[in-house]
Design an enzyme around this catalytic site. Structure first.
Site, short mmCIF file in Angstrom:
data_model
loop_
_atom_site.label_atom_id
_atom_site.label_comp_id
_atom_site.label_asym_id
_atom_site.label_seq_id
_atom_site.Cartn_x
_atom_site.Cartn_y
_atom_site.Cartn_z
N ASP A 1 -17.74 -17.53 10.61
CA ASP A 1 -18.56 -18.29 11.57
C ASP A 1 -18.72 -17.53 12.90
O ASP A 1 -19.60 -17.86 13.70
CB ASP A 1 -17.89 -19.64 11.87
CG ASP A 1 -18.54 -20.78 11.10
OD1 ASP A 1 -19.68 -20.62 10.65
OD2 ASP A 1 -17.88 -21.84 10.96
N GLN B 1 -15.19 -26.51 8.06
CA GLN B 1 -16.39 -27.25 8.42
C GLN B 1 -16.10 -28.11 9.66
O GLN B 1 -15.17 -28.92 9.64
CB GLN B 1 -16.83 -28.13 7.23
CG GLN B 1 -18.12 -28.87 7.46
CD GLN B 1 -19.33 -27.93 7.61
OE1 GLN B 1 -19.50 -27.00 6.84
NE2 GLN B 1 -20.16 -28.19 8.60
N LYS C 1 -23.43 -24.60 1.23
CA LYS C 1 -22.77 -23.29 1.38
C LYS C 1 -22.32 -22.79 0.01
O LYS C 1 -22.48 -21.61 -0.31
CB LYS C 1 -21.60 -23.40 2.38
CG LYS C 1 -22.12 -23.49 3.80
CD LYS C 1 -21.09 -23.92 4.82
CE LYS C 1 -21.82 -24.16 6.15
NZ LYS C 1 -21.02 -24.77 7.19
#
Ligand code: NAD
Length: 287
Positions: free
Chosen positions: A118, A95, A51
């Site tokens: 997300d 995460q 990322k």
């Protein structure tokens, strides 16, 4: 036709990079993504590194906050609250999975809706289902972009999705429905799965079972999107939920693993971060 996710993701990232550069010049600062990793899970370490690399490639400022596996839930929630209040942070990503002593739902709910790159926050999920402005989850969004890049219009087609997880199966089924496909959603209790998958014109597989869809389960001309990221039990190599060797000869288009959905997920994360940045200036209604 093999749907080249790597190449499609590369062109999306180039497009995002261009927009980041224009938007940064206009707004006087660069978009910023903050990723939090709790613990030392090796796979998660690779994901957060990828990322950060993607951010660098598109010109998005990024930081990764590494927190020990012993971090308490309240310490993590405090960190998220600080980032929510920080005007220089546009996107926040924790995460997953988090260590078991931390309540994942609480963490997801703690991230501000308009920094939730997300698209997992309940208000963003509700926005998807109610068709109101929302941040779309990266993997399902990437799948829809892959279909579009392959020239596949879901309108009027019979789409079958295997897997009903909150992060892939359910949202992609909704997106296909919104694109006017007729959608069947399958799961472990589905009786006679092959009879359902044989009726698919578009088949999205997100079950997490290596090579579970075989050539005898699909009809000629099907478009196959393989979301799976599994380990082949025989070779230990990365493979998908689809047995590529027997399905590809029958498919009109198919994504490979690796090089299909995976690269698109990260490209969509970059696009979502840019969208959060723009929304901070122009309001969420413009998402
Ligand atoms: P999950 O375990 O949360 O959900 C799996 C779903 O598949 C469940 O709804 C279950 O009912 C269904 N299922 C499992 N076995 C089945 C069977 N034999 N028949 C019918 N249905 C079955 O998984 P998930 O998080 O949705 O992930 C699915 C796969 O996609 C995994 O391999 C994961 O690694 C991969 N994934 C890839 C990306 C990416 O960016 N490429 C992103 C997310 C997930």
């Amino acid at each position: 036709m093999i749907i080249d996710g790597k190449q499609i993701a590369a062109s999306l990232k180039a497009e995002v990079a261009q927009k980041v550069s224009e938007a940064s010049a206009k707004r006087g600062r660069t978009p910023k993504l903050t990723v939090i990793l709790v613990g030392e899970d090796p796979a998660s370490q690779v994901y957060v590194r990828n990322k950060a690399k993607a951010c660098e490639a598109v010109g998005i400022e990024n930081e990764t906050i590494f927190m020990s596996a012993e971090t308490t839930e309240s310490e993590l929630l405090d960190t998220i609250a600080r980032l929510n209040a920080d005007p220089s942070v546009d996107g926040i990503l924790v995460q997953l999975p988090v260590p078991r002593h931390i309540n994942e739902s609480k963490v997801i709910e703690a991230i501000a809706k308009d920094k939730d790159v997300d698209g997992f926050h309940p208000l963003n999920v509700a926005g998807l289902w109610q068709k109101t402005p929302h941040m779309a989850p990266c993997t399902p969004k990437g799948i829809m972009k892959l279909l579009s890049a392959a020239g596949v219009d879901p309108k009027g087609k019979r789409a079958v999705v295997i897997g009903r997880s909150k992060i892939v199966g359910l949202p992609v089924a909704k997106m296909l429905l919104d694109a006017n496909a007729t959608v069947t959603l399958c799961h472990t209790r589905t009786v006679d799965l092959p009879s359902v998958t044989r009726g698919a014109e578009i088949l999205v597989v997100a079950a997490g079972v290596p090579k579970m869809v075989t050539g005898d389960m699909v009809s000629d001309g099907v478009v196959v999107i393989d979301v799976g990221m599994d380990r082949d039990p025989e070779t230990g190599k990365l493979c998908g939920d689809v047995d590529f060797d027997t399905v590809a000869p029958k498919a009109s288009a198919i994504t490979p693993v690796p090089g299909g959905v995976g690269p698109m997920t990260i490209a969509c994360l970059m696009e979502n971060t840019l969208e959060c940045f723009l929304a901070h200036f122009d309001g969420l209604g413009n998402l």
